[in-house]
Design a protein around this motif. Structure first.
Motif, short mmCIF file in Angstrom:
data_model
loop_
_atom_site.label_atom_id
_atom_site.label_comp_id
_atom_site.label_asym_id
_atom_site.label_seq_id
_atom_site.Cartn_x
_atom_site.Cartn_y
_atom_site.Cartn_z
N GLN A 56 0.83 -1.20 0.00
CA GLN A 56 0.00 0.00 0.00
C GLN A 56 0.87 1.25 0.00
O GLN A 56 0.54 2.25 -0.67
N PHE A 57 1.95 1.23 0.73
CA PHE A 57 2.89 2.36 0.76
C PHE A 57 3.44 2.63 -0.64
O PHE A 57 3.54 3.79 -1.07
N LEU A 58 3.76 1.57 -1.37
CA LEU A 58 4.26 1.74 -2.74
C LEU A 58 3.17 2.29 -3.66
O LEU A 58 3.43 3.13 -4.53
N ARG A 59 1.95 1.81 -3.47
CA ARG A 59 0.82 2.36 -4.24
C ARG A 59 0.69 3.86 -3.98
O ARG A 59 0.49 4.66 -4.92
N ASP A 60 0.80 4.25 -2.72
CA ASP A 60 0.67 5.66 -2.36
C ASP A 60 1.79 6.48 -2.97
O ASP A 60 1.59 7.63 -3.41
N LEU A 61 2.98 5.93 -2.99
CA LEU A 61 4.13 6.61 -3.58
C LEU A 61 3.86 6.94 -5.05
O LEU A 61 4.17 8.03 -5.53
N VAL A 62 3.25 5.99 -5.75
CA VAL A 62 2.91 6.20 -7.16
C VAL A 62 1.76 7.19 -7.29
O VAL A 62 1.80 8.14 -8.09
N LYS A 199 1.64 7.66 4.71
CA LYS A 199 2.62 7.10 5.64
C LYS A 199 2.76 5.61 5.38
O LYS A 199 1.87 4.96 4.82
N LEU A 200 3.89 5.05 5.84
CA LEU A 200 4.06 3.61 5.91
C LEU A 200 3.40 3.16 7.21
O LEU A 200 3.88 3.47 8.29
N LYS A 201 2.32 2.43 7.10
CA LYS A 201 1.49 2.14 8.27
C LYS A 201 1.89 0.83 8.94
O LYS A 201 1.08 -0.07 9.12
N ILE A 202 3.16 0.77 9.29
CA ILE A 202 3.65 -0.40 10.00
C ILE A 202 4.90 -0.01 10.77
O ILE A 202 5.69 0.84 10.32
N ASN A 203 5.09 -0.59 11.95
CA ASN A 203 6.27 -0.31 12.76
C ASN A 203 7.52 -0.79 12.05
O ASN A 203 7.54 -1.87 11.46
N SER A 204 8.59 -0.01 12.11
CA SER A 204 9.82 -0.36 11.42
C SER A 204 10.43 -1.66 11.93
O SER A 204 11.21 -2.30 11.22
N ASN A 205 10.09 -2.08 13.16
CA ASN A 205 10.59 -3.35 13.68
C ASN A 205 10.14 -4.54 12.85
O ASN A 205 10.79 -5.58 12.83
N TYR A 206 9.00 -4.40 12.17
CA TYR A 206 8.47 -5.52 11.40
C TYR A 206 9.14 -5.66 10.05
O TYR A 206 9.10 -6.73 9.45
N GLY A 207 9.76 -4.60 9.55
CA GLY A 207 10.45 -4.66 8.28
C GLY A 207 9.51 -4.89 7.12
O GLY A 207 8.27 -4.84 7.26
N ASN A 208 10.08 -5.13 5.93
CA ASN A 208 9.27 -5.36 4.73
C ASN A 208 8.89 -6.84 4.61
O ASN A 208 7.72 -7.18 4.62
#
Length: 279
Positions: A56-62, A199-208
């Motif tokens: 979803q973050f990538l979709r938003d970026l586009v 925004k990236l809607k996930i905590n960075s601890n979880y990674g990609n």
């Protein structure tokens, strides 16, 4: 300021990992006059284990920035002498069921046993990201000699890169380290994203990737508790190749058992690395 060779064509590959640093870098390259004369190629390589929030973050970026992001997946073969290739995909047909990851492991094991990727044999980044992206960029640019942009930030120094190392390279840039008055640290990254419409809607601890073996025990346990959909895949791969992905020779079932221990996450190890799959 880095000096590029005047003989090098201005062809720039921007590796977008799905994280906030590489996305900020991509936006900077898109909007900075410094890169206006470059032929730019924005690429994301899907592993099949990305979190939905990353996609979803990538979709938003586009959608919000108009970045012409190309989505690819590695193509793998069990035929001897056939290397890694790629296919172009879109948001509607992205593999979300570990397909590319399965193919990469099968290809690595077609000649002799290599097992699954882990700390001792960390081939997943190369086969899921580096090789497919390089093959694609070479086809697009017509040459394997192009400049690569990586989203390193201040916290990546000196373990992953240094300014002096960048100055010695003509084929690699890290704009978040070199294009500003000071290398961009986490606080500046946060400030940047606080001013964006998505925004990236996930905590960075979880990674990609959902359960990257580079994560610490604590972060793997947090990821399992948050929710993952590839547990059966990890079981199948461990049984098929008779080895394990995770640090300290932990199995996926070991991690699940550890995740079930209520309110005792502090007893588990913090040893690990930030999940980073660069080119």
């Amino acid at each position: 300021m880095l000096n590029w060779s005047v003989d090098m064509k201005k062809q720039l590959l921007i590796s977008v990992s799905g994280g906030r640093s590489s996305a900020m870098m991509a936006r900077h390259i898109q909007t900075s006059p410094k890169y206006s004369d470059f032929e730019k190629l924005y690429v994301f390589a899907n592993t099949g284990q990305e979190r939905p929030e990353t996609i979803q973050f990538l979709r938003d970026l586009v959608d919000h920035w108009g970045i012409p992001l190309v989505l690819i997946e590695g193509l793998y073969s069990n035929e001897l002498g056939v290397g890694v290739s790629y296919k172009i995909v879109d948001f509607e047909n992205l593999d979300m069921s570990s397909g590319p990851f399965t193919g990469a492991i099968e290809q690595l094991n077609k000649i002799k046993w290599t097992g699954v990727p882990n700390q001792a044999t960390p081939y997943c980044s190369s086969y899921l990201k580096t090789r497919p992206i390089h093959k694609f960029a070479t086809d697009v640019f017509g040459t394997p000699n192009y400049i690569k942009a990586i989203g390193y930030r201040f916290e990546d120094m000196p373990k992953r890169i240094t300014i002096s190392a960048l100055e010695q390279k003509t084929d690699l840039i890290a704009p978040l380290l070199t294009d500003f008055e000071q290398p961009i640290p986490l606080r500046e990254l946060n400030r940047f994203w606080n001013n964006q419409p998505f925004k990236l809607k996930i905590n960075s601890n979880y990674g990609n990737c959902q359960l990257c073996w580079k994560k610490s025990e604590k972060n793997l346990i947090k990821s399992i508790r948050y929710g993952v959909d590839c547990i059966d895949w990890y079981r199948d791969m461990e049984r098929k190749y008779d080895n394990r992905f995770f640090r300290n020779n932990l199995s996926i079932d070991d991690l699940i058992s550890m995740a079930s221990i209520t309110n005792q996450i502090e007893v588990f190890s913090d040893e690990g690395e930030s999940c980073f799959c660069g080119i």
